[in-house]
Every structure is written in structure tokens, then in C-alpha cells.
Motif scaffolding. Sequence first.
Motif, short mmCIF file in Angstrom:
data_model
loop_
_atom_site.label_atom_id
_atom_site.label_comp_id
_atom_site.label_asym_id
_atom_site.label_seq_id
_atom_site.Cartn_x
_atom_site.Cartn_y
_atom_site.Cartn_z
N ARG A 29 16.05 -3.17 14.97
CA ARG A 29 16.89 -2.17 15.66
C ARG A 29 16.59 -0.76 15.21
NH1 ARG A 29 18.17 -4.74 20.06
NH2 ARG A 29 19.51 -6.56 19.75
N LEU A 30 16.31 -0.58 13.93
CA LEU A 30 16.04 0.77 13.42
C LEU A 30 14.83 1.40 14.09
CD1 LEU A 30 16.74 0.47 9.58
CD2 LEU A 30 18.15 1.58 11.32
N ARG A 31 13.89 0.56 14.56
CA ARG A 31 12.68 1.08 15.21
C ARG A 31 12.86 1.29 16.71
NH1 ARG A 31 10.23 -2.96 11.85
NH2 ARG A 31 10.04 -4.32 13.65
N GLN A 32 14.02 0.88 17.24
CA GLN A 32 14.23 0.99 18.69
C GLN A 32 14.85 2.32 19.08
OE1 GLN A 32 16.39 -2.80 19.37
NE2 GLN A 32 14.59 -3.40 20.56
N TYR A 33 14.80 2.60 20.40
CA TYR A 33 15.37 3.83 20.97
C TYR A 33 16.68 3.47 21.68
CZ TYR A 33 10.93 5.96 19.91
OH TYR A 33 9.84 6.44 19.23
N PRO A 34 17.57 4.46 21.85
CA PRO A 34 18.86 4.17 22.49
C PRO A 34 18.75 3.41 23.81
CG PRO A 34 18.91 6.36 21.56
CD PRO A 34 17.51 5.86 21.36
N HIS A 35 17.74 3.73 24.65
CA HIS A 35 17.66 3.07 25.96
C HIS A 35 17.35 1.58 25.85
CE1 HIS A 35 13.27 3.82 25.54
NE2 HIS A 35 13.19 2.68 26.23
N GLU A 36 16.90 1.15 24.67
CA GLU A 36 16.60 -0.28 24.50
C GLU A 36 17.83 -1.09 24.10
OE1 GLU A 36 12.49 -0.95 22.67
OE2 GLU A 36 12.97 1.06 21.95
N LEU A 37 18.95 -0.38 23.88
CA LEU A 37 20.18 -1.05 23.44
C LEU A 37 21.25 -0.98 24.52
CD1 LEU A 37 18.64 -0.66 20.71
CD2 LEU A 37 20.82 -0.06 19.69
N SER A 38 22.17 -1.94 24.50
CA SER A 38 23.29 -1.92 25.46
C SER A 38 24.27 -0.81 25.09
CB SER A 38 24.01 -3.26 25.40
OG SER A 38 24.67 -3.39 24.15
N GLY A 39 25.21 -0.52 26.01
CA GLY A 39 26.21 0.51 25.75
C GLY A 39 27.06 0.20 24.53
N GLY A 40 27.47 -1.05 24.41
CA GLY A 40 28.30 -1.45 23.28
C GLY A 40 27.53 -1.32 21.96
N MET A 41 26.25 -1.69 22.02
CA MET A 41 25.38 -1.61 20.84
C MET A 41 25.19 -0.14 20.44
SD MET A 41 23.71 -4.15 19.30
CE MET A 41 22.67 -5.29 20.19
N ASN A 42 24.99 0.73 21.44
CA ASN A 42 24.84 2.16 21.13
C ASN A 42 26.13 2.73 20.54
OD1 ASN A 42 22.15 2.94 21.66
ND2 ASN A 42 22.51 2.80 23.86
N GLN A 43 27.28 2.25 21.01
CA GLN A 43 28.52 2.75 20.44
C GLN A 43 28.63 2.30 18.97
OE1 GLN A 43 30.28 5.24 20.24
NE2 GLN A 43 31.58 5.17 22.05
N ARG A 44 28.15 1.10 18.68
CA ARG A 44 28.11 0.66 17.28
C ARG A 44 27.20 1.56 16.46
NH1 ARG A 44 30.32 -4.67 16.62
NH2 ARG A 44 30.79 -5.55 18.66
N VAL A 45 26.06 1.96 17.06
CA VAL A 45 25.15 2.87 16.36
C VAL A 45 25.84 4.20 16.09
CG1 VAL A 45 23.02 4.22 16.58
CG2 VAL A 45 23.04 1.80 17.24
N MET A 46 26.59 4.71 17.09
CA MET A 46 27.33 5.97 16.90
C MET A 46 28.31 5.84 15.74
SD MET A 46 26.45 8.41 18.86
CE MET A 46 27.79 9.46 18.31
#
Length: 266
Positions: free
Chosen positions: A168-185
Amino acid sequence: MTPASSSVRSSAHPVPGSVAAPHEPLLALDAFTVAFAARDRAVPVVHGIDLSLARGEALGIVGESGCGKSVTWLAALRLLGHGVVTSGRVLLAGRDLTTMSEREIARVRGGRIGLIFQDPTSSLNPVLTIGAQIGEALALHRGLRGEAAHAEALRLLDRVGIADGRRRLRQYPHELSGGMNQRVMIAIALAGEPEVLVADEPTTALDATIQAQILDLIRDIRRDSGMGLILISHDLGVVAELCDRIAVMYAGRIVETAPARRLLAA
Ligand SMILES: Nc1ncnc2c1ncn2[C@@H]1O[C@H](COP(=O)(O)OP(=O)(O)O)[C@@H](O)[C@H]1O
Ligand SMILES: [Mg+2]
């Protein structure tokens, strides 16, 4: 909150000249107003708000769309830029954010005060990997770099319920779902070990199931860290679930503040 975690937190973020009195609120708005500069006049939007948050407390802010919930907190953290006029004070453990230097306020944002917004994809940088964005926060607010930063980023991803962190650390936001991106935030917000998290409609853009998961996550993190919370929402149900106290906003004013239980019953 546990006394131990609170003392660790405050010593990790020393602020010269501000030793908080025992009963001083952690965060307080004092007669805070916001106006937008129009062509030849200022258009007031927030009309004088008094609010305070105790250490470790969860305060909900509810009110219909357009009543000034976001503008209040964006202006309080000086994120609205030019064309905005504020008055009154925003006190963090007695220090006024409205008079801090740009350098000081930049350290407070994402440091002592974590922030998450409604739409994670527009708050994350599309051209930087998840790892780079968490790393930036760890470098800025905790001075972590290299292996130490990598290990802490993995711990944070695990903390927010993201499996397979190395990938996941090597991925970009567009590669993650909305919920996953909110977890990243949320992971980025936690990177600075904030004393308070300001969450503006953090689940509004998400499906109901994911929404419930993110609310559970915020609740768990608060329980473990003793972090304070300002939870902004147009949804009383969402706020009542997580907050001790709720302030109701209407047309740029706080019209009522009450314990969550009492407001729900009414
Ligand atoms: N950049 C801006 N310039 C002028 N008015 C604005 C600006 N941003 C927000 N407003 C106005 O401020 C009011 C409060 O908006 P906002 O805080 O976003 O409401 P909400 O409670 O839904 O978060 C609204 O009437 C909105 O139109
Ligand atoms: Mg809003």
C-alpha cells in the motif's frame, strides 16, 4: 483518556510560554467571526462563536448544509487564505492561533491538531504515493526519516486497518477505494500524534457500510489515544454515536449546546 498518554503527548509538543492550567480547555473559540471579502464590503458568514473542548473530549458540530460548519474550522486553522477576515480568538492550550506566525500554525496543523475532510481523494495528493504522503507528515511533525519513518508508516497503516502495508505504501490514491483513502487520511492525521482531531464530514462521501467502519475506527483510536475530537456533520445520528457533547449551528451561530444523550432524546 489516560493521564500517562496525556503527559507523553504534551511533552512531545512543547509550546514555549504556554503551560496549560489544569482546567483550561484544550481548544476554544472565543467570539470567533468569519467574513468573506466581497468587492466593496465584507460578507459575514460566522457571527461570533464561543465553544470549548476539554482535553480528550468529543464535541459534535451539527447543522444544515451551508450554516458555516466547515468555514468556522477552516478559518480557525487559517486554511482559507486571502479574502477572509476573522475576529475573536482561537485558543489551543491558551495560545492564540490567529496571531501565530505562518511557521507556527503550520506546525500546529497536522501536529497538535489533526485534520480530515469529507473527500479523501481531493485532500490526498494524486501524484504522490501513500508512503510519501505519510512520510511527509512523519518528517514534518516528528522528525522521522528513513527506516524509522517506514516502520512508523507501516504501524499507522496497520492502526487504521489497512492490511498489506508494504504494498500500500507504494501505491497512489487512485489505486485505493474511497474508504481505504479515508483510512489513509486518518493515518496521516495520526502521524503527528495530535491532541485533537478535527473531522469534517469524514464519512459523508462513503457507502453506509464503510461509513460505519470509519466511525468505529475513529472511536477505537480515541479510546486508545485519549485524543480529543471535533466531529462536524449534517447528520445528528453520526455525531451522537461518537460525541459526548453536541453543538447545533444555524446560520453562522451556535444555537444550542447539550450533552449528546439529551439532544438525541429531544
Ligand atoms: N469562499 C467563499 N466565499 C464566499 N462565501 C463562502 C465561501 N465558502 C463558503 N461560503 C459560504 O459560507 C457559508 C457556510 O459554508 P460552509 O461552512 O461550507 O457550510 P457547511 O455548514 O455546509 O459546512 C455558506 O453560505 C457558503 O456559501
Ligand atoms: Mg461543510
